[in-house]
Design a protein around this motif. Structure first.
Motif: not given
Length: 480
Positions: A119-120, A125-127, A130-132
């Motif tokens: 995920r990183t 850890l990009p926005r 978090l959204l997807l």
């Protein structure tokens, strides 16, 4: 076309940086706003094997990455160059682009190389993650070459070095993709180069540094990915011109001799740049290289800086007096010590791994061979000599002070010292010597005399210690 360079004007990358000649197989495309026009910039890229992007911030890089993957580019053949964050000079950018191209070409094929999903992205850890939550990014996964690994002899250095506890012991050790952070510390920890990956190996790093060193002498900033993606010009207390910027997975991914090889490319200094605890044990290889040079009369050539403390010191960007003392191109700490100190030089203590000296207490050693069996590089060996002699020999050039040998010695007879001795380079020394006790019945070797003596002292009835296993029952058990 096999290499495509994308440059973002919105991020301040000058259009002239893309006008230089980078080779017949390279096309450079400058976009006024690559951050929001990645799909358009990538049109007609089905024949692209490598993609180099200069400009977008982290979120923009992700958009370029996703668009490039949809266009058929292997995610492990995509490189993001972050030097634009600390300087927008077209000439400096061109040098860094050429360096990045050299590294990409030296990397070789990664089509079938191991990779992990995460995920990183580039240590952050990009926005978008978090959204997807289902979005995943691909990164290299180090692999262990079973044909080179010496785990069967008891080596577990990669397991112990991993800061994420992602490596499980075994023969060979297993790397868990879901736990791996991609720091590459395991590559530096392995003394026999059994851990590697085409996208992470030092050959590419060295090729890039060689291009960056071309021209006037410079200071090389070596920084991990996590530090680079947040670095800006305010953290360099001098004009960016004197700096050259080199990305590594983590500062701990380099061995001390590799740091010296980078310096020997022609840089005035190397400054390892970290941000707080981003690179566990990251200072170690730089501290070893710095200590060695300081003791050889070449001080202040390798430094470390935590940008959380403040900007990198401006004095570190200034040229050294008289151009500085050039380092010879060598492959190891041992070779460098010999080249600068000569064969008559004294031993130099080091603050970590890189070179080691082993001593054996002859009165305690039983020549059990455990230390030689555990030594991953064959620096220690048990050898037979003339007249029934048995010896422990040591090759200083093969030892990097990994320390695996000392704990297995049952008599506590062996010591390892992190140090390099120019006088010991190029030879195999005899550390201790004994004689074989041979079977008094058949003449076969039984054990070294020192081992027989130790065993005899611990037995109430030491009879038969000078008999081999085959002859012992025949000579000691009465026949009926």
């Amino acid at each position: 076309m096999s290499v495509l360079i994308l440059l973002c004007g919105h991020c301040g990358v000058p259009e002239s940086a893309g006008s230089a000649s980078f080779g017949t197989d390279v096309e450079a495309r400058w976009s006024a706003n690559l951050c929001h026009a990645a799909e358009e910039a990538l049109r007609g890229t089905r024949s692209v094997e490598d993609l180099l992007t200069v400009g977008p911030d982290l979120e923009g890089q992700i958009l370029v990455l996703e668009a490039a993957i949809r266009s058929g580019v292997d995610p492990l053949r995509i490189r993001f160059l972050d030097v634009w964050r600390v300087g927008k000079d077209a000439g400096d950018l061109i040098v860094h682009i050429r360096g990045a191209l050299a590294r990409m070409r030296a990397t070789g094929g990664v089509k079938d190389s191991p990779r992990r999903s995460a995920r990183t992205f580039r240590g952050a850890l990009p926005r978008r993650s978090l959204l997807l939550p289902t979005v995943r990014y691909w990164a290299p996964l180090p692999r262990v070459d079973a044909s080179r690994c010496v785990a069967d002899a008891g080596c577990d250095l990669c397991v112990r070095a991993c800061p994420a506890s992602a490596i499980a012991g075994g023969n060979p050790p297993r790397i868990a993709p879901e736990l791996c952070h991609g720091c590459s510390v395991c590559l530096a920890a392995c003394p026999v180069a059994a851990v590697g990956h085409p996208a992470l190996d030092f050959e590419g790093v060295e090729a890039e540094a060689g291009v960056l060193a071309d021209g006037p002498r410079r200071t090389l900033l070596v920084a991990c990915t996590a530090t680079l993606v947040s670095l800006d010009s305010n953290e360099l207390a001098a004009a960016p011109g004197p700096w050259r910027l080199l990305e590594v997975p983590s500062l701990g991914s380099l061995r001390s001799e590799q740091v010296l090889r980078l310096l020997a490319q022609g840089f005035d200094r190397i400054v390892a740049v970290g941000r707080g605890p981003c690179c566990p044990e990251g200072q170690a290889p730089f501290e070893v290289a710095r200590a060695l040079l300081a003791n050889l009369g070449v001080p202040d050539r390798i430094l470390f800086w935590n940008v959380q403390v403040g900007p990198v010191a401006s004095d570190w960007a200034k040229a050294l007096p008289s151009g500085g003392r050039p380092l010879p191109a060598v492959r190891s700490i041992h070779e460098l010590a010999l080249a600068l100190a000569g064969s008559g030089g004294s031993a130099i203590d080091l603050p970590g791994r890189g070179a080691g000296l082993v001593t054996v207490e002859p009165d305690l050693c039983t020549f059990c061979e455990l230390c030689a069996e555990r030594c991953p590089t064959a620096a220690l060996r048990i050898e037979d000599g003339d007249g029934g002699a048995v010896r422990i020999t040591f090759d200083h050039e093969l030892c990097d002070a990994c320390g695996l040998c000392s704990p297995v010695c049952p008599e506590g007879a062996l010591r390892v010292r992190s140090a390099v001795d120019p006088a010991a380079v190029g030879r195999r020394d005899r550390l201790a010597e004994d004689t074989w006790v041979c079977c008094r019945s058949c003449g076969r070797k039984v054990a070294p005399a020192a081992m027989i003596a130790v065993v005899a002292a611990r037995l109430s009835s030491p009879a038969g210690l000078d008999l081999c296993p085959d002859c012992k029952p025949l000579r000691l058990v009465p026949s009926r």
